[in-house]
Write an enzyme that holds these catalytic residues in place. Structure first.
Site, PDB file in Angstrom:
ATOM      1  N   SER A  80     -22.841  63.112  66.993  1.00 51.82           N
ATOM      2  CA  SER A  80     -23.434  64.063  67.928  1.00 51.82           C
ATOM      3  C   SER A  80     -22.937  65.487  67.651  1.00 51.82           C
ATOM      4  O   SER A  80     -23.103  65.993  66.543  1.00 51.82           O
ATOM      5  CB  SER A  80     -23.145  63.607  69.365  1.00 51.82           C
ATOM      6  OG  SER A  80     -23.937  64.290  70.294  1.00 51.82           O
ATOM      7  N   ASP A  92     -34.117  59.355  70.485  1.00 60.19           N
ATOM      8  CA  ASP A  92     -32.874  59.878  71.051  1.00 60.19           C
ATOM      9  C   ASP A  92     -33.192  60.745  72.275  1.00 60.19           C
ATOM     10  O   ASP A  92     -33.890  61.755  72.161  1.00 60.19           O
ATOM     11  CB  ASP A  92     -32.149  60.719  69.987  1.00 60.19           C
ATOM     12  CG  ASP A  92     -30.735  61.111  70.384  1.00 60.19           C
ATOM     13  OD1 ASP A  92     -30.488  61.346  71.589  1.00 60.19           O
ATOM     14  OD2 ASP A  92     -29.875  61.210  69.487  1.00 60.19           O
ATOM     15  N   HIS A 121     -29.166  57.523  71.772  1.00 57.00           N
ATOM     16  CA  HIS A 121     -28.153  58.482  71.343  1.00 57.00           C
ATOM     17  C   HIS A 121     -26.846  57.746  71.094  1.00 57.00           C
ATOM     18  O   HIS A 121     -26.168  57.306  72.023  1.00 57.00           O
ATOM     19  CB  HIS A 121     -27.957  59.569  72.397  1.00 57.00           C
ATOM     20  CG  HIS A 121     -27.083  60.699  71.913  1.00 57.00           C
ATOM     21  ND1 HIS A 121     -27.498  61.602  70.957  1.00 57.00           N
ATOM     22  CD2 HIS A 121     -25.815  61.055  72.229  1.00 57.00           C
ATOM     23  CE1 HIS A 121     -26.531  62.469  70.717  1.00 57.00           C
ATOM     24  NE2 HIS A 121     -25.503  62.151  71.468  1.00 57.00           N
TER      25      HIS A 121
END
Length: 362
Positions: free
Chosen positions: A176, A301, A329
């Site tokens: 991320s 996502d 995610h």
């Protein structure tokens, strides 16, 4: 694993009605730099929000590798923490070293970090999580925190390891926000990068687009949850009299964009959130990467939209972009049972990085 986060995630789960339809591949399949992922979600966990939330439940990931804490003194007088996996007696000095960069408001305690550390340790690799400043349970000293484009700390840490005689090849993985930092660092370093290769997962390649995506539908729930944590971290470090930013604007921010404009940008030397997003979105650095790099992103996502996936001309020839229809995610749970899920990412990342750690002639 506390009751508060579980209540937050539970509220989001109540909004889930049915699995999301598969998202059509939005890339040019003829370019070898962009490939369709082999990942298929577990039959019992097909929804993108379920994939995203499930790893945060305490029963989803029971692996907890033993860690030792090292304080990293930084050149500007600040400090942060590095958590190292405790090595076994059989770990060779020449073992590869995997450096993990975590996501927003995260740490070595996250499920994705623990499962990857476990997979690395099983191969007798050395492994550590470099924490961003003021993350996890370690408080930094200076009146600042971290952001999606802060590459100086990674650069210093890698150079320090190289200078002090890190014997094995160094590789890295970022998740991320940590993936965005890693890709930006690779692009900035070019051919001079000490890393042999890298992998990045669920990367917010375009920070503008990702900030907008979190204002859509159920994704607002993630934004609300993370903003609470970010504001709590700010109040732990500053007060209305010591803050180098507009305290009232910060506390009233209801979106990431508002928070970044009020806090992140002024705290770290950017003119505003647009200046921050422009300069730190890793999509602008992909073309300059000169180390083998895998990026794994999911089209479903909830922290971004499919438009975040870059076209092939924006990628270096050293970059492989793996695009999955599903995964949420940083979820990517491919099977097992609800009480013992099987994660796709650890073995996928290790299988990509492993050949890069072989020394010539071995």
């Amino acid at each position: 694993s506390s009751a508060g986060p579980l209540r937050e995630w539970g509220a989001i789960f109540l909004c889930i009605r049915r699995p999301d339809a598969s998202v059509a591949m939005a890339t040019d399949s003829t370019d070898k730099r962009i490939v369709r992922s082999a990942f298929r979600p577990a039959r019992w966990l097909r929804n993108r929000h379920a994939q995203t939330i499930y790893p945060s439940f305490p029963w989803a990931c029971r692996e907890r590798p033993a860690l030792r804490r090292e304080v990293l003194k930084l050149p500007d007088g600040d400090e942060t923490a590095v958590d190292w996996v405790v090595e076994t007696e059989g770990t060779p000095k020449t073992a590869p070293l995997l450096i993990i960069l975590h996501g927003l408001e995260s740490s070595a305690e996250s499920a994705y970090a623990r499962t990857l550390m476990q997979a690395a340790a099983a191969r007798q690799w050395r492994c550590c999580v470099l924490h961003f400043r003021d993350c996890g349970d370690y408080r930094n000293i200076l009146p600042r925190r971290y952001h999606a484009g802060e590459t100086n700390d990674v650069r210093y840490f890698v150079a320090k390891l190289e200078r002090e005689g890190q014997f094995g090849p160094m590789i890295a993985a970022g998740y991320s926000l940590g993936g965005n930092v890693l890709l930006k660092y690779l692009g900035e370093s070019g051919a001079g990068c000490p890393l042999k290769g890298a992998a990045a997962v669920c990367v917010p390649l375009n920070l503008h687009a990702c900030a907008d995506a979190l204002n859509i539908g159920i994704s607002k729930g993630y934004q609300r949850y993370l903003l609470k944590r970010m504001k709590r971290a700010v109040t732990r470090k500053f007060n209305p009299h010591t803050a180098a930013f507009d305290w009232q604007r910060a506390m009233q921010a209801s979106t990431f964009a508002e928070f970044d404009d009020a806090v992140t940008a002024p705290l770290h030397g950017f003119a505003n959130k647009d200046d921050y997003y422009d300069k730190c979105s890793s999509v602008h650095f992909l073309k300059r990467i000169e180390r083998p790099t895998l990026i794994v992103n999911a089209l479903d996502d909830p922290f971004m939209t499919p438009e975040v996936i870059p076209d092939a001309p924006l990628l270096s020839d050293h970059v492989t972009l793996e695009v999955a229809d599903h995964g949420g995610h940083v979820g990517f749970i491919e099977g097992g049972t609800p009480w013992r899920p099987r994660f796709y990412l650890p073995e996928r990342l290790i299988s990509f990085l492993d050949p890069l750690t072989v020394r010539p002639g071995m």
